[in-house]
Write a protein that holds these residues in place. Structure first.
Motif, PDB file in Angstrom:
ATOM      1  N   LEU A  67      73.330  21.831  45.562  1.00  0.00           N
ATOM      2  CA  LEU A  67      74.091  22.861  44.858  1.00  0.00           C
ATOM      3  C   LEU A  67      74.900  23.738  45.810  1.00  0.00           C
ATOM      4  N   ASP A  68      74.826  23.425  47.130  1.00  0.00           N
ATOM      5  CA  ASP A  68      75.597  24.149  48.144  1.00  0.00           C
ATOM      6  C   ASP A  68      75.313  25.654  48.059  1.00  0.00           C
ATOM      7  N   ILE A  69      74.026  26.003  48.178  1.00  0.00           N
ATOM      8  CA  ILE A  69      73.572  27.386  48.057  1.00  0.00           C
ATOM      9  C   ILE A  69      73.379  28.000  49.442  1.00  0.00           C
ATOM     10  N   SER A  70      73.784  29.247  49.603  1.00  0.00           N
ATOM     11  CA  SER A  70      73.531  29.983  50.834  1.00  0.00           C
ATOM     12  C   SER A  70      72.716  31.235  50.516  1.00  0.00           C
ATOM     13  N   GLY A  71      71.924  31.697  51.458  1.00  0.00           N
ATOM     14  CA  GLY A  71      71.144  32.915  51.277  1.00  0.00           C
ATOM     15  C   GLY A  71      69.750  32.707  50.738  1.00  0.00           C
ATOM     16  N   PHE A  72      69.375  31.453  50.433  1.00  0.00           N
ATOM     17  CA  PHE A  72      68.050  31.219  49.868  1.00  0.00           C
ATOM     18  C   PHE A  72      66.945  31.556  50.870  1.00  0.00           C
ATOM     19  N   GLU A  73      67.259  31.441  52.159  1.00  0.00           N
ATOM     20  CA  GLU A  73      66.258  31.702  53.188  1.00  0.00           C
ATOM     21  C   GLU A  73      65.770  33.149  53.159  1.00  0.00           C
ATOM     22  N   ILE A  74      66.565  34.034  52.544  1.00  0.00           N
ATOM     23  CA  ILE A  74      66.161  35.441  52.464  1.00  0.00           C
ATOM     24  C   ILE A  74      64.871  35.592  51.671  1.00  0.00           C
ATOM     25  N   ILE A  75      64.760  34.855  50.571  1.00  0.00           N
ATOM     26  CA  ILE A  75      63.573  35.009  49.721  1.00  0.00           C
ATOM     27  C   ILE A  75      62.380  34.231  50.272  1.00  0.00           C
ATOM     28  N   GLU A  76      62.590  33.417  51.297  1.00  0.00           N
ATOM     29  CA  GLU A  76      61.472  32.678  51.873  1.00  0.00           C
ATOM     30  C   GLU A  76      60.751  33.479  52.950  1.00  0.00           C
ATOM     31  N   ASN A  77      61.399  34.466  53.489  1.00  0.00           N
ATOM     32  CA  ASN A  77      60.766  35.315  54.510  1.00  0.00           C
ATOM     33  C   ASN A  77      61.322  36.723  54.380  1.00  0.00           C
ATOM     34  N   TYR A  78      60.992  37.357  53.260  1.00  0.00           N
ATOM     35  CA  TYR A  78      61.589  38.644  52.925  1.00  0.00           C
ATOM     36  C   TYR A  78      60.807  39.785  53.573  1.00  0.00           C
ATOM     37  N   VAL A  79      61.533  40.716  54.148  1.00  0.00           N
ATOM     38  CA  VAL A  79      60.930  41.905  54.739  1.00  0.00           C
ATOM     39  C   VAL A  79      61.212  43.081  53.812  1.00  0.00           C
ATOM     40  N   SER A  80      60.156  43.674  53.275  1.00  0.00           N
ATOM     41  CA  SER A  80      60.333  44.752  52.305  1.00  0.00           C
ATOM     42  C   SER A  80      60.549  46.079  53.014  1.00  0.00           C
ATOM     43  N   SER A  81      61.111  47.036  52.274  1.00  0.00           N
ATOM     44  CA  SER A  81      61.271  48.390  52.799  1.00  0.00           C
ATOM     45  C   SER A  81      59.974  49.157  52.601  1.00  0.00           C
ATOM     46  N   ASP A  82      59.912  50.348  53.136  1.00  0.00           N
ATOM     47  CA  ASP A  82      58.717  51.175  52.987  1.00  0.00           C
ATOM     48  C   ASP A  82      58.757  52.041  51.737  1.00  0.00           C
ATOM     49  N   ALA A  83      59.797  51.846  50.919  1.00  0.00           N
ATOM     50  CA  ALA A  83      59.935  52.665  49.713  1.00  0.00           C
ATOM     51  C   ALA A  83      58.789  52.384  48.742  1.00  0.00           C
ATOM     52  N   GLU A  84      58.422  53.379  47.971  1.00  0.00           N
ATOM     53  CA  GLU A  84      57.331  53.242  47.007  1.00  0.00           C
ATOM     54  C   GLU A  84      57.705  52.264  45.902  1.00  0.00           C
TER      55      GLU A  84
END
Length: 433
Positions: free
Chosen positions: A120-137
């Motif tokens: 499907l020629d997708i870019s950016g999927f790697e973000i959800i495979e190793n996501y770093v969350s913020s410290d927000a509540e």
């Protein structure tokens, strides 16, 4: 589609349920030339967006697809998950049905998205495979709950077989429970015309312990004894904490919510105007494996209010027996809860059965088998509370100066009480640079 073959873990609601449906459909059809490639790419991008939104709302990190799947499993209340909460593994044919579903979820967890991404020629999927969350509540979970779900997602990836994955999930149900009652300690009641009565989690409860409350050792032990009997399945009583304002009654209830959470205790706060929903609440919780305390803070009635009559029947005295997993805890400044007047005893012209009138009002408090008094501290006890709190907060001040300022503070800020002492300490902390 894989999702449609589930037989126990079904009825996933809202956008989260739709996400599972859409991802399952893509897994089955992304390589079919019959479907438009751009439409499928758009659907996958939309799903990536939903996973990122999920991370923001829930505080998830790491592999968001795995966290999403773990979240579905720990929140799905079904015949198996409810039976396993607190008690652990059960016997019976339901295990075969659950294993059937876990085989499907194992496929979801192990799915290799790389061919789909290339096709499907997708870019950016790697973000959800190793996501770093913020410290927000998180809007949905506090840090403790978020951590448990993310850890569970990680454990699932280390399970080699569906049977191992099923055992991991069952152990989670035993340790933490299922759904909102499994994940949260405290709840409130909400009502609207469309959804009716709902039990809604309180996301952030103060992490106070009974030992944090200075003094009141006899009162705290009495509360502990009754609560411990309740969570261990022994006979226990409804409990009334009464006494002066600011002495720690409400804090004690928060403390037992924290201390007995691991033992399956949950607290549901109900306000006086919500007593009409109590039967609905009890119906929703009576067959669960948790122990529930229905908590009524600052409970009291004026003589013209009649809600106390309804509460009496709910606590004890109605036709339906109160469930064994439900107790009533209340705090009040009044020992007898209902305001009493001298006219109750003297106005015989208005009521020929004066004693009946008095007894009617006293009978509500009599339905609390355990009553615990929290009295205002004397000067010496107040000073001891101040010194103890100052030490805990590392306030560096000469003791004589500390007590001199504390005495001046209480004279103009509500008098001698634990609350006043805490407010004084907070004031000193606010002055620190």
């Amino acid at each position: 589609m894989r999702e449609s073959k589930l037989i126990v873990y079904k009825d996933f609601e809202g956008d989260e349920g739709q996400l599972l449906y859409d991802m399952s459909w893509l897994m089955d059809h992304y390589d079919d030339d019959f479907y438009n490639k751009e439409d499928m790419s758009s659907l996958l991008y939309e799903n990536i967006h939903k996973l990122l939104e999920l991370a923001g709302n829930h505080g998830f990190y790491g592999n968001l697809w795995h966290c999403y799947l773990a979240n579905l499993l720990v929140n799905n209340e079904n015949a198996y998950s409810r039976a396993c909460e607190i008690k652990g593994a059960i016997e019976g044919s339901i295990n075969e049905a659950v294993l059937h579903d876990i085989i499907i979820f194992k496929e979801f967890f192990d799915y290799d998205f790389r061919p789909m991404i290339l096709k499907l020629d997708i870019s950016g999927f790697e973000i959800i495979e190793n996501y770093v969350s913020s410290d927000a509540e998180s809007k949905v979970y506090n840090a403790r709950i978020r951590q448990r779900i993310c850890d569970l997602a990680q454990k699932f990836t280390m399970d080699n077989t569906p049977n191992e994955m099923k055992d991991t999930l069952t152990m989670f149900y035993k340790d933490y429970g299922v759904g909102k009652f499994g994940l949260h300690k405290a709840f409130r009641i909400e009502y609207d015309e469309i959804s009716g009565t709902q039990i809604v989690p309180i996301l952030n409860i103060a992490h106070v312990k009974l030992d944090d409350l200075v003094g009141y050792d006899i009162a705290k032990q009495k509360l502990r004894d009754n609560t411990n009997a309740f969570v261990t399945g022994k006979k226990a009583n409804n409990c009334l904490l009464y006494g002066d304002a600011g002495t720690g009654k409400s804090s004690s209830i928060k403390a037992i919510a924290n201390e007995y959470y691991e033992d399956g205790l949950r607290i549901i706060e109900v306000y006086k105007h919500q007593f009409q929903y109590l039967n609905d609440v009890i119906t929703m919780i009576k067959n669960r494996n948790y122990k529930f305390i229905i908590y009524m803070d600052d409970l009291s009635f004026e003589d013209f209010e009649i809600e106390y009559k309804y509460l009496k029947a709910v606590i004890e005295g109605g036709l339906e027996k109160k469930p064994k997993n439900v107790l009533i805890y209340a705090t009040s400044n009044r020992r007898h809860l209902v305001r009493e007047r001298f006219t109750d005893k003297e106005d015989r012209d208005d009521d020929l059965h004066t004693n009946d009138t008095v007894q009617e009002k006293l009978s509500l408090s009599a339905r609390f088998g355990v009553t615990i008094y929290f009295g205002k501290p004397d000067k010496k006890e107040f000073q001891n509370i101040v010194k103890t709190l100052a030490k805990r907060c590392d306030i560096d001040m000469n003791e004589e100066e500390l007590l001199l300022k504390a005495n001046a503070w209480e004279l103009s800020h509500g008098g001698l009480s634990g609350r006043t002492a805490q407010q004084f300490i907070d004031y000193l902390l606010g002055l620190e640079e």
